[in-house]
Design a protein around this motif. Structure first.
Motif, short mmCIF file in Angstrom:
data_model
loop_
_atom_site.label_atom_id
_atom_site.label_comp_id
_atom_site.label_asym_id
_atom_site.label_seq_id
_atom_site.Cartn_x
_atom_site.Cartn_y
_atom_site.Cartn_z
N UNK A 20 -26.16 0.20 26.50
CA UNK A 20 -25.19 1.25 26.78
C UNK A 20 -23.75 0.74 26.70
N UNK A 21 -23.51 -0.46 27.25
CA UNK A 21 -22.13 -0.96 27.23
C UNK A 21 -21.66 -1.25 25.81
N UNK A 22 -22.56 -1.73 24.97
CA UNK A 22 -22.18 -1.96 23.57
C UNK A 22 -21.86 -0.63 22.89
N UNK A 23 -22.67 0.38 23.18
CA UNK A 23 -22.43 1.71 22.62
C UNK A 23 -21.08 2.25 23.07
N UNK A 24 -20.80 2.13 24.37
CA UNK A 24 -19.57 2.70 24.92
C UNK A 24 -18.33 1.92 24.48
N UNK A 25 -18.49 0.61 24.29
CA UNK A 25 -17.32 -0.22 23.93
C UNK A 25 -17.01 -0.16 22.44
N UNK A 26 -17.98 0.24 21.64
CA UNK A 26 -17.78 0.27 20.19
C UNK A 26 -16.78 1.36 19.83
N UNK A 27 -15.62 0.98 19.27
CA UNK A 27 -14.63 2.01 18.91
C UNK A 27 -15.17 3.00 17.87
N UNK A 29 -17.90 4.51 18.13
CA UNK A 29 -18.55 5.62 18.85
C UNK A 29 -17.48 6.62 19.27
N UNK A 30 -17.49 7.77 18.62
CA UNK A 30 -16.43 8.75 18.88
C UNK A 30 -16.91 9.96 19.64
N UNK A 31 -18.19 10.28 19.46
CA UNK A 31 -18.75 11.45 20.13
C UNK A 31 -20.13 11.09 20.67
N UNK A 32 -20.36 11.39 21.95
CA UNK A 32 -21.69 11.18 22.50
C UNK A 32 -22.20 12.54 22.99
N UNK A 33 -23.40 12.90 22.56
CA UNK A 33 -23.98 14.18 22.96
C UNK A 33 -25.20 13.92 23.82
N UNK A 34 -25.18 14.40 25.06
CA UNK A 34 -26.32 14.21 25.95
C UNK A 34 -27.23 15.43 25.90
N UNK A 35 -28.45 15.21 25.41
CA UNK A 35 -29.40 16.31 25.25
C UNK A 35 -30.65 16.06 26.08
N UNK A 36 -31.42 17.11 26.26
CA UNK A 36 -32.67 16.97 26.99
C UNK A 36 -33.09 18.32 27.54
N UNK A 37 -34.30 18.39 28.06
CA UNK A 37 -34.75 19.68 28.58
C UNK A 37 -34.13 19.92 29.95
N UNK A 38 -34.43 21.07 30.53
CA UNK A 38 -33.75 21.52 31.74
C UNK A 38 -33.94 20.59 32.95
#
Ligand SMILES: Nc1ncnc2c1ncn2[C@@H]1O[C@H](COP(=O)(O)OP(=O)(O)OP(=O)(O)O)[C@@H](O)[C@H]1O
Ligand SMILES: [Mg+2]
Length: 399
Positions: A20-27, A29-38
């Motif tokens: 997660x930290x690598x994902x968040x620190x990577x410039x 990465x411009x858009x993160x979409x959080x999906x999942x069921x209810x």
């Protein structure tokens, strides 16, 4: 399948860890979409990722949808006005910042109308009762509006009007995670579709023909509506439909454009699931769908997993010890200890069941990077809670 764990642990699958930290620190990465069921923790995950990214030094805006009231308050989200505002008490030592907003579906719909119709036409539409009902309750509007708002936030970030280098979006509560991808198109094809055209054509031809055509189609419904709401309603629908007519193309084009942007390399989907069969089945469908659409999946978050402080004490041994104490208690304390042992056994069994369903997911999708977040003792309702979730997201191992 259900007794598999009782006969010993199934062989562990080597699951890649979602860093997660690598994902968040990577410039990149411009858009993160959080999906999942209810109810699986999409809003919590989106807020926690946003906060962690900000404290790692990114300039983040997080779009939340229907956050619980206490969480909203702790993020400074008191007003529903579609304007991102700075979240108080974020640690900016690394140069990052966090803005947050709650999606006001109706307000976003209004903004679309205002941007795409002439001022007097927009006014007509906004005042229309049929429009008001449609914009706040029509199936799919919240998904459509979430995508619309994502498009707007990205556009102002890309244009440099805002300092944001990362947009994190939550998705609306729905039974199926796929609704987020499908509903906008369904809505725009409805707006582009036969039903509306049917209403529009006679509206242009004149009132009487319109009424005749409409009652031919909806018959009883029309007379019912006329009786209950008065003839005004029919005029409202007519006005609304003909006014909206000019924008129909716009709706589906915009939905298509935002949809296409989700295939961008700068986008990362984070699929959230609770460790139960239904949520993981949904996650499975979603992962397959992303793959089919060429949309970039960052990984899976298994949220609210059972953890134990004494994982080495198995459920079986714990239960056996409890039984022994109950059969032959030496004092009052033993009853308490037996109760604790049973609680521990229950948790260990739950943990085993969870591990088994998560393994089943990985059996089908061995390459999906995964991280896990422990079930906290209480709801996540403040920044400290979000930080704890963020730590769990970045710390845990995959399998
Ligand atoms: N790891 C966790 N530990 C404890 N509570 C949690 C955890 N994650 C989420 N929760 C709680 O679970 C509830 C549901 O979480 P959340 O609102 O994030 O789910 P959601 O997927 O956004 O739901 P919806 O589909 O309704 O939008 C909230 O009360 C939240 O505080
Ligand atoms: Mg939510």
């Amino acid at each position: 399948v259900s007794d598999r764990t009782a006969k010993g642990r199934p062989k562990a699958v080597d699951v890649p860890r979602l860093d997660v930290d690598a994902l968040l620190s990577d410039p990149g990465t411009q858009t993160i979409v959080c999906c999942g069921s209810g109810g699986v923790g999409k809003t919590t995950t989106a807020a926690a990722l946003g906060l962690r990214a900000a404290e790692l030094g990114r300039n983040v805006v997080v779009l939340t949808i229907d956050p619980a009231r206490r969480l909203a308050q702790s993020m400074g989200l008191e007003v529903l006005d579609n304007t991102p505002r700075p979240v108080p008490d974020v640690d900016g030592a690394n140069g990052g910042s966090l803005d947050a907003m709650m999606l006001d579906m109706k307000r976003t719909f209004d903004e679309v109308v205002e941007a795409h119709a002439s001022p007097d036409k927009a006014e007509q539409i906004l005042a229309n009762p049929f429009y008001q009902a449609l914009s706040s309750s029509f199936a799919g509007t919240s998904e459509y509006m979430a995508m619309e708002k994502l498009g707007q936030l990205r556009a102002s970030a890309d244009a440099g009007e805002q300092p944001w280098d990362l947009v994190v979006v939550d998705t609306p509560p729905s039974r199926s995670a796929l609704d987020f991808l499908d509903a906008p198109q369904r809505l725009s094809s409805f707006l582009d579709g036969r039903f509306i055209r049917l209403l529009t054509a006679p509206a242009k031809a004149g009132g009487r023909a319109y009424l005749r055509a409409l009652s031919g189609v909806v018959g009883n419904l029309t007379s019912l509506m006329t009786r209950i709401l008065g003839a005004q309603v029919l005029t409202d629908v007519q006005t609304f439909v003909s006014a909206l007519d000019t924008m129909f193309g716009g709706f589906s084009e915009r939905a298509d454009a935002t949809y296409a942007r989700l295939q961008d390399a700068g986008t990362a989907f984070v699929v959230v699931a609770s460790p139960d069969p239904d949520a993981l089945r949904e996650a499975s469908y979603f992962v397959e769908r992303l793959d089919a659409e060429g949309m970039p999946l960052a990984g899976l978050v298994v949220n609210r997993v059972q953890v134990s402080a004494v994982p080495s004490l198995t459920a079986a041994r714990s239960t056996a010890a409890a039984e022994q104490l109950e059969e032959d208690p030496a004092g009052d304390e033993d009853a308490v200890v037996a109760g604790l042992l049973r609680l521990h056994a229950e948790r260990m069994l739950r943990r085993e069941r969870e591990t088994a369903v998560v393994r089943r997911f990985h059996g089908a999708h061995p390459d999906v990077p995964t991280t896990r977040v422990a079930a906290m003792a209480e709801d996540v309702h403040d920044l400290a809670g979000l930080r704890a979730v963020g730590e769990g997201l970045s710390a845990s191992s995959g399998g």
